[in-house]
Motif scaffolding. Sequence first.
Motif, PDB file in Angstrom:
ATOM      1  N   ASP A  56     -35.391  69.132 -13.461  1.00 37.64           N
ATOM      2  CA  ASP A  56     -34.716  68.447 -12.355  1.00 37.64           C
ATOM      3  C   ASP A  56     -35.132  66.985 -12.275  1.00 37.64           C
ATOM      4  N   ARG A  57     -36.412  66.769 -12.517  1.00 30.59           N
ATOM      5  CA  ARG A  57     -36.946  65.406 -12.420  1.00 30.59           C
ATOM      6  C   ARG A  57     -38.171  65.303 -13.310  1.00 30.59           C
ATOM      7  N   GLY A  58     -38.462  64.077 -13.789  1.00 29.06           N
ATOM      8  CA  GLY A  58     -39.596  63.855 -14.666  1.00 29.06           C
ATOM      9  C   GLY A  58     -39.145  63.654 -16.097  1.00 29.06           C
ATOM     10  N   THR A  59     -40.085  63.715 -17.046  1.00 30.97           N
ATOM     11  CA  THR A  59     -39.748  63.532 -18.453  1.00 30.97           C
ATOM     12  C   THR A  59     -40.554  64.490 -19.320  1.00 30.97           C
ATOM     13  N   ILE A  60     -39.961  64.853 -20.459  1.00 29.41           N
ATOM     14  CA  ILE A  60     -40.635  65.617 -21.499  1.00 29.41           C
ATOM     15  C   ILE A  60     -40.412  64.902 -22.816  1.00 29.41           C
ATOM     16  N   LEU A  66     -38.258  61.091 -26.451  1.00 30.40           N
ATOM     17  CA  LEU A  66     -37.861  61.612 -25.153  1.00 30.40           C
ATOM     18  C   LEU A  66     -36.838  62.728 -25.351  1.00 30.40           C
ATOM     19  N   LEU A  67     -37.142  63.919 -24.814  1.00 31.09           N
ATOM     20  CA  LEU A  67     -36.268  65.070 -24.990  1.00 31.09           C
ATOM     21  C   LEU A  67     -35.493  65.429 -23.730  1.00 31.09           C
ATOM     22  N   ARG A  72     -30.370  63.608 -19.289  1.00 28.45           N
ATOM     23  CA  ARG A  72     -29.952  63.964 -20.642  1.00 28.45           C
ATOM     24  C   ARG A  72     -31.013  64.851 -21.269  1.00 28.45           C
ATOM     25  N   SER A  73     -30.564  65.855 -22.022  1.00 27.91           N
ATOM     26  CA  SER A  73     -31.482  66.804 -22.624  1.00 27.91           C
ATOM     27  C   SER A  73     -31.098  67.068 -24.077  1.00 27.91           C
ATOM     28  N   VAL A  74     -32.060  66.941 -24.981  1.00 20.28           N
ATOM     29  CA  VAL A  74     -31.841  67.250 -26.387  1.00 20.28           C
ATOM     30  C   VAL A  74     -31.734  68.757 -26.557  1.00 20.28           C
ATOM     31  N   ARG A  75     -30.801  69.209 -27.364  1.00 16.74           N
ATOM     32  CA  ARG A  75     -30.589  70.638 -27.559  1.00 16.74           C
ATOM     33  C   ARG A  75     -31.818  71.297 -28.197  1.00 16.74           C
TER      34      ARG A  75
END
Length: 346
Positions: A56-60, A66-67, A72-75
């Motif tokens: 929902d929020r933050g980063t991985i 950046l995924l 946006r999200s990398v598959r």
Amino acid sequence: MSTIELCSVCKSFGAVRVLSDVGLTVAGGSITAVLGASGSGKTTMLRLIAGFEQLDRGTIAIGGQLLDDGQRSVRPQQRGVGYVPQDGALFPHLTVAGNVGFGLARGQRVEKARELLGLVGLEGLEHRYPHELSGGQQQRVALARALAIEPSVVLLDEPFSSLDASLRAELGRDVATILRARATTAVLVTHDQSEALALADEIAVLKDGRVLARDSPRSLYRDPPDLLAAGAIGEANILAAEARGERASCALGEVALSTNGRGLLVGTVRLLLRPEQLTLHLELTSGAARARVLELRYHGHDALARLMLEHPDRETVLARVPGEMALERGQEVWVSAGGPAQAWAK
């Protein structure tokens, strides 16, 4: 070797907040155990790293890439992540070799499967089906399948929980050895304290969707940052005490305090003593507290005794004793404590 970085990660399912501002860095080539009770958010964290869920929020990020940033999200198939689920999740209609090679280019499958099955100790089982394997063998196949894509990161979601104790310990050691030999970054989710202490380079303690503490197993066990972390790592005796600088008085008598840079404490505190810091005496001993054996858990080389102190508060404590010490339930004993003990203001 790829570093995993989670920054201010939040995840909810409907109105239920599962992860709250989680920050975690897993060094490249290391094994980090995420330790917590059921419902603490462990599996959700793993699924977010794998890309099965979007935060929902933050980063991985993995390896600086950046995924997921909540927008946006990398598959999952593009993240270079190997995933070992709790039950192995093997395809029942495929052979062992077919499971390991699933998703690989056709020309790679046979050679890659043979190489990885040798790595996990399953040579010669290429043509068997999952139902012909033991639970431990199925988990080895699941690990081989996760490694087949040559991932930068391997995620293990309580992969040994369905196995008996001896097989669980053996397979855990083997998996850790394989991951370290390949310098693979790994996250192991578990609720088993012993497993986390034995296998991981670092432990992150997760409770109610928040990281309470993160450090090496030795540091978390010997010098936890607070009482919550102390209770989450290993067996712990938490006793009320009166501190006077470098010493404190509790139901077990006087013990030395460890300050560890926190400064001297005066007044009412909560004291941490690990079971191995307690000594049992079978005869009346000066300075020892009278107690009665409530329960005995025998492990062969040692035993864990639960004792009730014959003290106005009738506190119970755990003491680790040699396996050859003859003890019975209801037996009267005397117990003393050795420092240094950790303490926190009440």
